[in-house]
Write a protein that holds these residues in place. Structure first.
Motif, PDB file in Angstrom:
ATOM      1  N   TRP A 134       0.819  -1.211   0.000  1.00  0.00           N
ATOM      2  CA  TRP A 134       0.000   0.000   0.000  1.00  0.00           C
ATOM      3  C   TRP A 134       0.854   1.262   0.000  1.00  0.00           C
ATOM      4  CZ3 TRP A 134       0.453  -3.353   4.131  1.00  0.00           C
ATOM      5  CH2 TRP A 134       1.090  -2.856   5.266  1.00  0.00           C
ATOM      6  N   THR A 135       2.054   1.171   0.572  1.00  0.00           N
ATOM      7  CA  THR A 135       2.905   2.362   0.608  1.00  0.00           C
ATOM      8  C   THR A 135       3.465   2.710  -0.758  1.00  0.00           C
ATOM      9  OG1 THR A 135       4.927   1.110   1.150  1.00  0.00           O
ATOM     10  CG2 THR A 135       3.537   1.850   2.985  1.00  0.00           C
ATOM     11  N   TRP A 136       3.472   1.758  -1.679  1.00  0.00           N
ATOM     12  CA  TRP A 136       3.941   2.074  -3.028  1.00  0.00           C
ATOM     13  C   TRP A 136       3.079   3.176  -3.634  1.00  0.00           C
ATOM     14  CZ3 TRP A 136       4.623  -3.436  -5.621  1.00  0.00           C
ATOM     15  CH2 TRP A 136       5.540  -4.175  -4.870  1.00  0.00           C
ATOM     16  N   LEU A 137       1.782   3.157  -3.297  1.00  0.00           N
ATOM     17  CA  LEU A 137       0.862   4.159  -3.830  1.00  0.00           C
ATOM     18  C   LEU A 137       0.737   5.369  -2.915  1.00  0.00           C
ATOM     19  CD1 LEU A 137      -1.115   4.840  -6.113  1.00  0.00           C
ATOM     20  CD2 LEU A 137      -2.902   3.696  -4.797  1.00  0.00           C
ATOM     21  N   THR A 138       0.563   5.136  -1.603  1.00  0.00           N
ATOM     22  CA  THR A 138       0.372   6.268  -0.695  1.00  0.00           C
ATOM     23  C   THR A 138       1.584   7.187  -0.679  1.00  0.00           C
ATOM     24  OG1 THR A 138       1.173   4.981   1.216  1.00  0.00           O
ATOM     25  CG2 THR A 138      -1.209   4.981   0.785  1.00  0.00           C
ATOM     26  N   SER A 139       2.782   6.625  -0.872  1.00  0.00           N
ATOM     27  CA  SER A 139       3.985   7.455  -0.836  1.00  0.00           C
ATOM     28  C   SER A 139       4.041   8.443  -1.993  1.00  0.00           C
ATOM     29  CB  SER A 139       5.244   6.563  -0.869  1.00  0.00           C
ATOM     30  OG  SER A 139       5.334   5.862  -2.105  1.00  0.00           O
ATOM     31  N   VAL A 140       3.378   8.120  -3.118  1.00  0.00           N
ATOM     32  CA  VAL A 140       3.374   9.026  -4.262  1.00  0.00           C
ATOM     33  C   VAL A 140       2.650  10.326  -3.924  1.00  0.00           C
ATOM     34  CG1 VAL A 140       2.625   9.315  -6.663  1.00  0.00           C
ATOM     35  CG2 VAL A 140       3.492   7.103  -5.892  1.00  0.00           C
ATOM     36  N   PHE A 141       1.605  10.235  -3.114  1.00  0.00           N
ATOM     37  CA  PHE A 141       0.788  11.405  -2.796  1.00  0.00           C
ATOM     38  C   PHE A 141       1.142  12.017  -1.438  1.00  0.00           C
ATOM     39  CE2 PHE A 141      -1.635   8.760  -5.722  1.00  0.00           C
ATOM     40  CZ  PHE A 141      -1.937   9.680  -6.714  1.00  0.00           C
ATOM     41  N   SER A 142       2.043  11.380  -0.697  1.00  0.00           N
ATOM     42  CA  SER A 142       2.460  11.902   0.602  1.00  0.00           C
ATOM     43  C   SER A 142       3.634  12.855   0.441  1.00  0.00           C
ATOM     44  CB  SER A 142       2.857  10.751   1.533  1.00  0.00           C
ATOM     45  OG  SER A 142       1.800   9.839   1.710  1.00  0.00           O
ATOM     46  N   HIS A 143       3.786  13.761   1.404  1.00  0.00           N
ATOM     47  CA  HIS A 143       4.901  14.711   1.373  1.00  0.00           C
ATOM     48  C   HIS A 143       5.415  14.944   2.781  1.00  0.00           C
ATOM     49  CE1 HIS A 143       3.191  15.340  -2.613  1.00  0.00           C
ATOM     50  NE2 HIS A 143       4.378  15.803  -2.959  1.00  0.00           N
ATOM     51  N   LEU A 214       9.130   9.443   0.034  1.00  0.00           N
ATOM     52  CA  LEU A 214       7.771   9.934  -0.182  1.00  0.00           C
ATOM     53  C   LEU A 214       7.812  11.156  -1.088  1.00  0.00           C
ATOM     54  CD1 LEU A 214       6.515  11.803   3.060  1.00  0.00           C
ATOM     55  CD2 LEU A 214       8.897  11.590   2.386  1.00  0.00           C
ATOM     56  N   GLY A 215       6.702  11.421  -1.753  1.00  0.00           N
ATOM     57  CA  GLY A 215       6.605  12.605  -2.602  1.00  0.00           C
ATOM     58  C   GLY A 215       6.258  12.274  -4.040  1.00  0.00           C
ATOM     59  N   ALA A 216       5.720  13.266  -4.751  1.00  0.00           N
ATOM     60  CA  ALA A 216       5.263  13.086  -6.132  1.00  0.00           C
ATOM     61  C   ALA A 216       6.313  13.485  -7.159  1.00  0.00           C
ATOM     62  CB  ALA A 216       3.987  13.915  -6.362  1.00  0.00           C
ATOM     63  N   PRO A 315      11.308  13.923   6.020  1.00  0.00           N
ATOM     64  CA  PRO A 315      12.404  13.085   6.489  1.00  0.00           C
ATOM     65  C   PRO A 315      12.848  12.092   5.439  1.00  0.00           C
ATOM     66  CG  PRO A 315      10.338  12.226   7.282  1.00  0.00           C
ATOM     67  CD  PRO A 315      10.023  13.491   6.542  1.00  0.00           C
ATOM     68  N   GLY A 316      13.984  11.503   5.682  1.00  0.00           N
ATOM     69  CA  GLY A 316      14.443  10.453   4.793  1.00  0.00           C
ATOM     70  C   GLY A 316      14.740  11.002   3.413  1.00  0.00           C
ATOM     71  N   ARG A 317      14.258  10.304   2.430  1.00  0.00           N
ATOM     72  CA  ARG A 317      14.508  10.694   1.036  1.00  0.00           C
ATOM     73  C   ARG A 317      13.248  11.227   0.432  1.00  0.00           C
ATOM     74  NH1 ARG A 317      18.495  10.438   3.435  1.00  0.00           N
ATOM     75  NH2 ARG A 317      19.983   8.733   3.402  1.00  0.00           N
ATOM     76  N   ARG A 318      13.289  12.460  -0.039  1.00  0.00           N
ATOM     77  CA  ARG A 318      12.084  13.100  -0.545  1.00  0.00           C
ATOM     78  C   ARG A 318      12.091  13.143  -2.058  1.00  0.00           C
ATOM     79  NH1 ARG A 318      13.965  17.790   3.088  1.00  0.00           N
ATOM     80  NH2 ARG A 318      15.825  16.679   2.467  1.00  0.00           N
ATOM     81  N   ARG A 319      10.894  13.015  -2.616  1.00  0.00           N
ATOM     82  CA  ARG A 319      10.755  13.075  -4.063  1.00  0.00           C
ATOM     83  C   ARG A 319       9.856  14.244  -4.422  1.00  0.00           C
ATOM     84  NH1 ARG A 319       7.748   8.720  -5.632  1.00  0.00           N
ATOM     85  NH2 ARG A 319       7.370   7.934  -3.584  1.00  0.00           N
TER      86      ARG A 319
END
Length: 319
Positions: A134-143, A214-216, A315-319
């Protein structure tokens, strides 16, 4: 003399399509004659062309039909879902901000504090649990913070509609989601290749153990890649001020990511450089495919951008 975008014929009195902006000869001036991508995103949300006769044809006796028929969702030109046709850019923007509220308002109110273990497990792809699908998708829209989502929103707002108009909403949505997911997995995969022991270990930013993404920005970078291939000389205004061809902006973006990751690591500055490059690479490859199929981008476009796809974030690595 102008050249027909469809057949290459020289036309002294060319026609310009109102849906896609292309230039065509008399034989290909109609949208259906040049496979206009605008037809895919055309909609009639107000039902202007829905006369109501369809129901009488399907049900000449005048009865109301079954209960399932009466509650079914109309996905046709005048149906409810017609509002999403041609508007996936804004749908994704809305999902980004809704997810942002879930991250920093709803989740903490329910006892899941920001940047805690459970928070990471909900909203980020991590080296600890990369198979949390589920995080594969939620991480795209999270920031990771307000500045992160604001800059990504600005870039998506200007790039998104242009790409969506050219390739259609379905292809746009598939590209955005697929590139976003694969970009995040590429970053986590690269981190695990360099640090295999991180798999399954709890994140510990203080000790520089583990990576969260995380991030778009990976998805947005793919849009940049598509446009660069379709029209490399497209003029943009970086920071709303500096004019330059799109290919130069793309080269600067890629060069910066490569330079920073080479000097400081793939997550230098807390930014997912590999995710940026993966998203851009996917966009360039898809743009090349579209170009081989005869797709074209607008000849002129003026817009400003933020700091480019993948601004600073959490945090971590942002996209």
């Amino acid at each position: 003399m102008a050249t027909c975008d469809r057949c290459g014929a020289q036309e002294s009195m060319p026609y310009q399509c109102r849906l896609c902006g292309g230039t065509y000869c008399s034989a290909h001036r109609l949208p259906e004659n040049h496979d206009c991508p605008g037809l895919d995103s055309w909609g009639d949300p107000d039902g202007v062309f829905d006369s109501g006769f369809d129901d009488s044809v399907d049900n000449p006796g005048g009865s109301q039909g079954s209960f399932a028929d009466r509650i079914s969702i109309d996905t046709g030109r005048g149906g409810v879902l017609a509002y999403f046709r041609g508007n996936f850019t804004y749908l994704f923007l809305g999902l980004m901000w809704v997810t942002f509220l879930l991250q920093f308002v709803v989740a903490p109110a329910l006892g899941v504090g920001a940047f805690t273990r459970d928070w990471y497990a909900l909203f980020t792809v991590t080296t600890s649990n990369p198979l949390y699908v589920w995080t594969w998708l939620t991480s795209v829209f999270s920031h990771g913070g307000f500045t992160h989502i604001l800059l990504n929103s600005i870039v998506l707002y200007f790039f998104g509609p242009v790409v969506e108009q050219r390739i259609g909403s379905k292809k746009f949505a598939a590209l955005f989601v697929a590139a976003g997911v694969l970009a995040g997995l590429a970053q986590v995969g690269a981190s695990l290749l360099m640090n295999p022991s991180w798999w399954g270990q709890p994140l510990n930013p203080a000790l520089n153990v583990g990576s969260a993404v995380l991030g778009a920005s990976g998805a947005i970078a793919s849009l940049l890649g598509v446009l660069t291939v379709l029209n490399p000389n497209l003029r943009i205004y970086l920071y709303f001020i500096i004019p330059m061809p799109l290919w130069i902006a793309t080269a600067l973006f890629a060069g910066y990511s490569i330079l920073v990751s080479s000097a400081g690591g793939i997550g230098a500055g807390g930014v997912a450089q590999i995710a940026h490059l993966a998203g851009l690479g996917l966009g360039l490859a898809y743009g090349a495919k579209l170009k081989r199929e005869g797709e074209r981008a607008p000849r002129q476009l003026q817009f400003g951008g933020g700091r480019g796809p993948g601004g600073p974030g959490g945090p971590g690595r942002r996209r």
